[in-house]
Motif scaffolding. Structure first.
Motif, PDB file in Angstrom:
ATOM      1  N   CYS A 126       0.825  -1.208   0.000  1.00 54.40           N
ATOM      2  CA  CYS A 126       0.000   0.000   0.000  1.00 54.40           C
ATOM      3  C   CYS A 126       0.861   1.260   0.000  1.00 54.40           C
ATOM      4  CB  CYS A 126      -0.936  -0.010   1.208  1.00 54.40           C
ATOM      5  SG  CYS A 126      -2.324  -1.174   1.037  1.00 54.40           S
ATOM      6  N   GLU A 127       2.029   1.189   0.619  1.00 50.61           N
ATOM      7  CA  GLU A 127       2.941   2.332   0.580  1.00 50.61           C
ATOM      8  C   GLU A 127       3.393   2.620  -0.849  1.00 50.61           C
ATOM      9  OE1 GLU A 127       3.637   4.376   3.171  1.00 50.61           O
ATOM     10  OE2 GLU A 127       2.058   3.151   4.089  1.00 50.61           O
ATOM     11  N   ARG A 128       3.481   1.575  -1.649  1.00 50.54           N
ATOM     12  CA  ARG A 128       3.862   1.763  -3.055  1.00 50.54           C
ATOM     13  C   ARG A 128       2.714   2.379  -3.852  1.00 50.54           C
ATOM     14  NH1 ARG A 128       8.706  -0.572  -4.493  1.00 50.54           N
ATOM     15  NH2 ARG A 128       9.629  -2.025  -2.994  1.00 50.54           N
ATOM     16  N   ILE A 129       1.483   2.125  -3.431  1.00 52.99           N
ATOM     17  CA  ILE A 129       0.346   2.809  -4.063  1.00 52.99           C
ATOM     18  C   ILE A 129       0.450   4.309  -3.787  1.00 52.99           C
ATOM     19  CG2 ILE A 129      -2.167   3.093  -4.070  1.00 52.99           C
ATOM     20  CD1 ILE A 129      -2.428   0.165  -3.283  1.00 52.99           C
ATOM     21  N   LYS A 130       0.723   4.640  -2.537  1.00 55.00           N
ATOM     22  CA  LYS A 130       0.829   6.053  -2.153  1.00 55.00           C
ATOM     23  C   LYS A 130       1.988   6.744  -2.878  1.00 55.00           C
ATOM     24  CE  LYS A 130      -1.029   5.140   2.476  1.00 55.00           C
ATOM     25  NZ  LYS A 130      -0.725   5.105   3.938  1.00 55.00           N
ATOM     26  N   ALA A 131       3.034   5.962  -3.174  1.00 58.82           N
ATOM     27  CA  ALA A 131       4.196   6.535  -3.866  1.00 58.82           C
ATOM     28  C   ALA A 131       3.999   6.591  -5.378  1.00 58.82           C
ATOM     29  CB  ALA A 131       5.440   5.717  -3.527  1.00 58.82           C
ATOM     30  N   GLY A 132       2.885   6.059  -5.863  1.00 57.52           N
ATOM     31  CA  GLY A 132       2.617   6.084  -7.295  1.00 57.52           C
ATOM     32  C   GLY A 132       3.296   4.982  -8.075  1.00 57.52           C
ATOM     33  N   GLU A 133       3.855   3.986  -7.376  1.00 58.73           N
ATOM     34  CA  GLU A 133       4.566   2.884  -8.046  1.00 58.73           C
ATOM     35  C   GLU A 133       3.623   1.749  -8.464  1.00 58.73           C
ATOM     36  OE1 GLU A 133       8.899   2.717  -6.051  1.00 58.73           O
ATOM     37  OE2 GLU A 133       7.268   2.327  -4.645  1.00 58.73           O
ATOM     38  N   LEU A 134       2.487   1.634  -7.777  1.00 56.35           N
ATOM     39  CA  LEU A 134       1.526   0.575  -8.069  1.00 56.35           C
ATOM     40  C   LEU A 134       0.121   1.146  -8.079  1.00 56.35           C
ATOM     41  CD1 LEU A 134       2.744  -2.366  -5.767  1.00 56.35           C
ATOM     42  CD2 LEU A 134       2.870  -2.291  -8.268  1.00 56.35           C
ATOM     43  N   GLU A 135      -0.734   0.514  -8.873  1.00 58.37           N
ATOM     44  CA  GLU A 135      -2.158   0.812  -8.814  1.00 58.37           C
ATOM     45  C   GLU A 135      -2.795  -0.053  -7.720  1.00 58.37           C
ATOM     46  OE1 GLU A 135      -3.691   3.119 -10.584  1.00 58.37           O
ATOM     47  OE2 GLU A 135      -1.844   3.625 -11.698  1.00 58.37           O
ATOM     48  N   ARG A 136      -3.911   0.402  -7.210  1.00 57.71           N
ATOM     49  CA  ARG A 136      -4.620  -0.380  -6.183  1.00 57.71           C
ATOM     50  C   ARG A 136      -5.000  -1.757  -6.722  1.00 57.71           C
ATOM     51  NH1 ARG A 136      -9.405   1.836  -2.185  1.00 57.71           N
ATOM     52  NH2 ARG A 136     -10.359  -0.188  -1.673  1.00 57.71           N
ATOM     53  N   SER A 137      -5.387  -1.830  -7.994  1.00 56.55           N
ATOM     54  CA  SER A 137      -5.754  -3.119  -8.593  1.00 56.55           C
ATOM     55  C   SER A 137      -4.557  -4.059  -8.667  1.00 56.55           C
ATOM     56  CB  SER A 137      -6.347  -2.913  -9.987  1.00 56.55           C
ATOM     57  OG  SER A 137      -5.414  -2.268 -10.846  1.00 56.55           O
ATOM     58  N   ASP A 138      -3.346  -3.501  -8.872  1.00 59.41           N
ATOM     59  CA  ASP A 138      -2.134  -4.333  -8.873  1.00 59.41           C
ATOM     60  C   ASP A 138      -1.973  -5.038  -7.532  1.00 59.41           C
ATOM     61  OD1 ASP A 138      -1.349  -3.559 -11.456  1.00 59.41           O
ATOM     62  OD2 ASP A 138      -0.229  -1.835 -10.701  1.00 59.41           O
ATOM     63  N   VAL A 139      -2.184  -4.305  -6.458  1.00 58.16           N
ATOM     64  CA  VAL A 139      -1.976  -4.856  -5.119  1.00 58.16           C
ATOM     65  C   VAL A 139      -3.028  -5.900  -4.791  1.00 58.16           C
ATOM     66  CG1 VAL A 139      -1.860  -4.316  -2.666  1.00 58.16           C
ATOM     67  CG2 VAL A 139      -0.811  -2.773  -4.334  1.00 58.16           C
ATOM     68  N   SER A 140      -4.279  -5.651  -5.153  1.00 56.18           N
ATOM     69  CA  SER A 140      -5.320  -6.647  -4.864  1.00 56.18           C
ATOM     70  C   SER A 140      -5.071  -7.925  -5.657  1.00 56.18           C
ATOM     71  CB  SER A 140      -6.715  -6.082  -5.149  1.00 56.18           C
ATOM     72  OG  SER A 140      -6.855  -5.718  -6.502  1.00 56.18           O
ATOM     73  N   GLN A 141      -4.622  -7.801  -6.918  1.00 56.11           N
ATOM     74  CA  GLN A 141      -4.327  -8.990  -7.720  1.00 56.11           C
ATOM     75  C   GLN A 141      -3.123  -9.746  -7.164  1.00 56.11           C
ATOM     76  OE1 GLN A 141      -3.994  -7.887 -11.858  1.00 56.11           O
ATOM     77  NE2 GLN A 141      -6.039  -6.982 -11.890  1.00 56.11           N
ATOM     78  N   MET A 142      -2.101  -9.017  -6.706  1.00 51.07           N
ATOM     79  CA  MET A 142      -0.970  -9.679  -6.061  1.00 51.07           C
ATOM     80  C   MET A 142      -1.440 -10.429  -4.807  1.00 51.07           C
ATOM     81  SD  MET A 142       2.112  -6.912  -6.162  1.00 51.07           S
ATOM     82  CE  MET A 142       2.846  -6.313  -7.681  1.00 51.07           C
ATOM     83  N   GLY A 143      -2.333  -9.796  -4.067  1.00 51.27           N
ATOM     84  CA  GLY A 143      -2.857 -10.438  -2.870  1.00 51.27           C
ATOM     85  C   GLY A 143      -3.582 -11.730  -3.168  1.00 51.27           C
ATOM     86  N   VAL A 144      -4.380 -11.732  -4.234  1.00 51.38           N
ATOM     87  CA  VAL A 144      -5.078 -12.961  -4.634  1.00 51.38           C
ATOM     88  C   VAL A 144      -4.076 -14.055  -4.977  1.00 51.38           C
ATOM     89  CG1 VAL A 144      -6.578 -14.007  -6.379  1.00 51.38           C
ATOM     90  CG2 VAL A 144      -7.154 -11.769  -5.429  1.00 51.38           C
ATOM     91  N   LEU A 145      -3.076 -13.710  -5.789  1.00 54.55           N
ATOM     92  CA  LEU A 145      -2.058 -14.686  -6.186  1.00 54.55           C
ATOM     93  C   LEU A 145      -1.356 -15.277  -4.967  1.00 54.55           C
ATOM     94  CD1 LEU A 145      -0.008 -16.078  -8.094  1.00 54.55           C
ATOM     95  CD2 LEU A 145       1.273 -13.924  -8.115  1.00 54.55           C
ATOM     96  N   LEU A 146      -0.885 -14.418  -4.081  1.00 55.55           N
ATOM     97  CA  LEU A 146      -0.114 -14.892  -2.935  1.00 55.55           C
ATOM     98  C   LEU A 146      -0.978 -15.662  -1.947  1.00 55.55           C
ATOM     99  CD1 LEU A 146       2.068 -11.697  -2.389  1.00 55.55           C
ATOM    100  CD2 LEU A 146       2.772 -13.849  -3.448  1.00 55.55           C
ATOM    101  N   LEU A 147      -2.228 -15.271  -1.819  1.00 60.40           N
ATOM    102  CA  LEU A 147      -3.123 -15.966  -0.901  1.00 60.40           C
ATOM    103  C   LEU A 147      -3.439 -17.369  -1.392  1.00 60.40           C
ATOM    104  CD1 LEU A 147      -4.785 -15.749   1.695  1.00 60.40           C
ATOM    105  CD2 LEU A 147      -6.650 -14.770   0.340  1.00 60.40           C
ATOM    106  N   ILE A 148      -3.758 -17.497  -2.688  1.00 61.69           N
ATOM    107  CA  ILE A 148      -4.061 -18.823  -3.239  1.00 61.69           C
ATOM    108  C   ILE A 148      -2.819 -19.710  -3.212  1.00 61.69           C
ATOM    109  CG2 ILE A 148      -4.766 -20.105  -5.295  1.00 61.69           C
ATOM    110  CD1 ILE A 148      -6.474 -17.723  -6.107  1.00 61.69           C
ATOM    111  N   ALA A 149      -1.732 -19.207  -3.809  1.00 67.76           N
ATOM    112  CA  ALA A 149      -0.512 -20.008  -3.907  1.00 67.76           C
ATOM    113  C   ALA A 149       0.071 -20.308  -2.533  1.00 67.76           C
ATOM    114  CB  ALA A 149       0.520 -19.282  -4.765  1.00 67.76           C
TER     115      ALA A 149
END
Length: 407
Positions: free
Chosen positions: A220-243
């Protein structure tokens, strides 16, 4: 010498995935073994009628997985999906992307999975394992090892790492099961993926307001810094949670069953106090039981030659790592489970730039489980016969639906 497929050969195209032999639940399908010996690079037919190349030999698989002319982008024409795209669905983050975007996003989550950071988690994982065993011993028997131990352990670990409330485990486990079920409809799979994306997006929103010390808060800090979109983080979360919970849970349960069926190998784990012996045993279990059922999938960007076979630009390619890990040219007597074998060069986690990000975590969890469970419960045994165990033949992640055990 380069070969191409002739129209007359279409009748000789087997369907993929292939069934395992009855009574041999730990071995790859016999048809895969036959192809590896006779025609190691062969066309196969997927459920949607497409005919990608199947690469069955260990060396060829590593060559393909390391080749920059091979793409992981599931949106490219020719990518061997096998099933229609999920309606309104999205990619599972960076694993279905190519560099440089794959590398950019992957770098965002690399630090928490370094060996040093994962080793620092070992005492906490040991406590989780010990606590689950205490609960197991205090309860009734027989008991389903999957629900009582194999699934809770990695779920608790990944929830702690990500910052996901474990109290929501029924929700994310149920949706994960749909996503990795091969016979789920595109609509079912798409709905489950959207459920998890919505859940993770809400969680990201909470952490943007009230960050913690977890991985999602860091992103989320990377979202605030403009490095990631919020959708990027939620999709990463799905991947890491499932795997982070499905694969390890299946390795715990299926590995336990395999060890119970090979008591002389189980004795090695029960008797050793050497962490290096345990670590080596985990590598052999990963080689012997590789649990990804669908193979690693790619599409050729250019004409390439693999093992003397021409693979043309736009052709789909599948690497079934279970048979790659049973290649006699890479491993002596590969169909034998041997915990003293040096199996570190297996391809259970893939190879090349897309190899599994979470492999240090999976290794550490399995080391803790395999070095603890069988010593704490030395008389552990299956409560049903091998022929009664319900195996996940319809899943993209192989394992058992349940494993009743007693002691």
């Amino acid at each position: 010498m380069t070969h191409t497929l002739h129209p007359a050969d279409e009748a000789d195209v087997p369907e993929y995935p292939m069934p395992r032999a009855s009574g041999c639940p730990f071995d790859p399908p016999p048809e895969l073994k036959a192809l590896q010996v006779e025609t190691p690079i062969h066309r196969v037919r997927l459920a949607d009628g497409t005919t990608p190349w199947l690469v069955t030999r260990y060396a060829d698989q590593r060559a393909v997985l390391a080749d920059p002319r091979i793409s992981s982008d599931a949106d490219r024409p020719g990518y061997p999906r096998g099933v229609p795209a999920q309606p309104g669905g999205s990619k599972i983050s960076f694993i279905l992307m190519d560099d440089p975007e794959h590398a950019r996003l992957r770098r965002m989550v690399t630090a928490p999975f370094t060996v040093k950071r994962i080793e620092a988690m070992r005492p906490a994982v040991q406590k989780i394992v010990d606590d689950q065993i205490e609960t197991l011993l205090a309860g009734p028997k027989p008991v389903d090892l999957v629900e009582a131990f194999a699934l809770p352990v990695p779920s608790l670990v990944i929830c702690e790492l990500l910052g996901v409330p474990y109290s929501d485990h029924d929700f994310f486990q149920d949706n994960s099961k749909v996503i990795i079920r091969r016979d789920a409809t595109p609509e079912e799979r798409g709905a489950a993926m959207n459920n998890l994306n919505t859940y993770l997006d809400d969680l990201v929103g909470q952490k943007l307001e009230n960050p913690g010390e977890d991985l999602l808060s860091g992103l989320c800090e990377r979202i605030k810094a403009g490095e990631l979109e919020r959708s990027d983080v939620s999709q990463m979360g799905v991947l890491l949670l499932i795997a982070g919970h499905e694969t390890t849970a299946n390795m715990i349960a299926l590995g336990t069953l395999a060890l119970l069926e090979h008591p002389e190998q189980l004795d090695l784990l029960r008797e050793t106090e050497d962490p290096k012996v345990v670590a080596g045993a985990v590598e052999e279990m990963l080689r012997y039981l590789h649990i990804t059922h669908n193979g690693r999938r790619r599409v050729a960007l250019e004409d390439i030659e693999v093992g003397g076979q021409l693979i043309q630009a736009g052709d789909g390619v599948i690497m079934p790592n279970d048979i790659g890990n049973r290649d006699p040219e890479a491993f002596d007597d590969p169909d034998r489970l041997d915990l003293s074998r040096d199996a570190r060069k297996h391809v259970a986690f893939g190879f090349g730039v897309h190899q599994c990000l979470g492999q240090p975590l999976a290794r550490m969890e399995l080391q803790v489980v395999y070095s603890t469970l069988y010593k704490r419960i030395p008389t552990l045994r299956a409560a049903i016969g091998l022929d009664e165990v319900p195996f996940k033949h319809n899943g993209s992640v192989y394992g058992v639906y349940e494993l009743p055990v007693t002691w």
